[in-house]
Design an enzyme around this catalytic site. Structure first.
Site, mmCIF file in Angstrom:
data_model
loop_
_atom_site.group_PDB
_atom_site.id
_atom_site.type_symbol
_atom_site.label_atom_id
_atom_site.label_comp_id
_atom_site.label_asym_id
_atom_site.label_seq_id
_atom_site.Cartn_x
_atom_site.Cartn_y
_atom_site.Cartn_z
ATOM 1 C CG HIS A 22 44.833 47.648 33.500
ATOM 2 N ND1 HIS A 22 46.794 48.194 34.050
ATOM 3 C CD2 HIS A 22 44.567 48.269 35.328
ATOM 4 C CE1 HIS A 22 46.889 48.923 34.963
ATOM 5 N NE2 HIS A 22 45.494 49.231 35.604
ATOM 6 N NE ARG A 64 44.924 52.250 35.099
ATOM 7 C CZ ARG A 64 43.921 53.340 35.721
ATOM 8 N NH1 ARG A 64 43.735 53.639 35.385
ATOM 9 N NH2 ARG A 64 43.908 53.045 37.501
ATOM 10 C CD GLU A 100 44.351 50.792 41.806
ATOM 11 O OE1 GLU A 100 43.296 49.887 42.069
ATOM 12 O OE2 GLU A 100 45.114 50.023 41.213
ATOM 13 C CG HIS A 109 41.846 49.137 37.861
ATOM 14 N ND1 HIS A 109 42.028 49.444 37.136
ATOM 15 C CD2 HIS A 109 40.333 49.565 37.606
ATOM 16 C CE1 HIS A 109 41.030 50.990 35.824
ATOM 17 N NE2 HIS A 109 40.101 49.812 36.865
ATOM 18 N N GLY A 110 45.007 46.866 39.834
ATOM 19 C CA GLY A 110 45.599 45.674 41.322
ATOM 20 C C GLY A 110 44.650 46.384 42.529
#
Length: 247
Positions: free
Chosen positions: A20, A71, A102, A200-201
């Protein structure tokens, strides 16, 4: 668009991952985790740029996966709108899953990262952030930040108490992501479906670890930038990575 597929043994298929765009808490240097914060103005621009890069590359998709956090959802919507120039196909399936959320940062969620380093020490916070198997301090079950106290997870999505994390290390996130990748996404890729995952990361790092067969030590050094489409070229049958690159 992709070239027409032929019925050959070693057919290549592309899988695209997008982290994101910058969120408001990324901007404010806070631990975010499952807290449902929105994109920053820069994050909106990154999402649009991601979609434009996909359009310039001639990409098209059969199915999209994302988390249940706004997000990622807004990044998906903005990117798809840019990709299809405002005409996203009505029949494009979009799957929203908490398994792609996440990593849950436990009691660190909402805290400023620099202030946390002052409180617990740089080394300890670095261990929580970058080790694969050391989780941050856990929430207690009376904390409003615990998903077990949030209607979205308990009533709308029907998660059990066990499925609602109090904290997570990276390997916990990998365990959470694995069922949706193995049970849903992998079979689609093997069918030749063109899959986009906007997440997400750390949930994307879980996928990267699986795709590339990385060790616990190797994955902690992997960084995925916000809003940059990461393309994997995979053998359609074995899902062996043939190539990878950012657009």
């Amino acid at each position: 668009m992709f070239a027409e597929r032929k019925d050959i043994t070693n057919q290549m298929v592309k899988l695209v991952l997008i982290r994101h765009g910058q969120s408001q808490w990324n901007l404010e240097n806070k631990f975010t985790g499952w807290t449902d914060v929105d994109l920053s103005p820069k994050g909106e621009e990154e999402a649009k740029a991601a979609g434009e890069a996909l359009r310039k590359g001639g990409y098209d998709f059969d199915v999209v996966y994302t988390s249940v956090l706004k997000r990622a959802n807004r990044t998906m919507d903005i990117a798809l709108n840019a990709l299809y120039e405002g005409h996203v196909p009505d029949g494009l399936p979009k799957h929203y899953s908490w398994r792609l959320n996440e990593r849950h940062y436990g009691a660190l969620q909402g805290l400023n990262k620099a202030e946390s380093a002052v409180k617990w020490g740089d080394e300890q916070v670095h261990i929580w952030r970058r080790s694969a198997d050391v989780p941050p301090p856990a929430l207690t079950k009376d904390d409003e930040r615990w998903p077990g106290n949030q209607e979205l997870y308990t009533k709308k999505l029907g998660l059990s108490e066990k499925e609602c994390p109090l904290t997570e290390c990276l390997l916990d996130t990998c365990d959470r992501v694995e069922p949706i990748f193995e049970g849903e996404i992998k079979p689609l890729i093997k069918e030749g479906k063109r899959v986009l995952i906007v997440a997400h990361g750390n949930s994307l790092r879980a996928l990267v670890k699986e795709l590339e067969g990385l060790s616990n030590e190797e994955i902690i050094g992997v960084e995925i930038p916000t809003g940059k489409p990461l393309v994997y070229e995979l053998d359609e049958k074995t899902l062996k990575v043939l190539n990878k690159y950012y657009l």
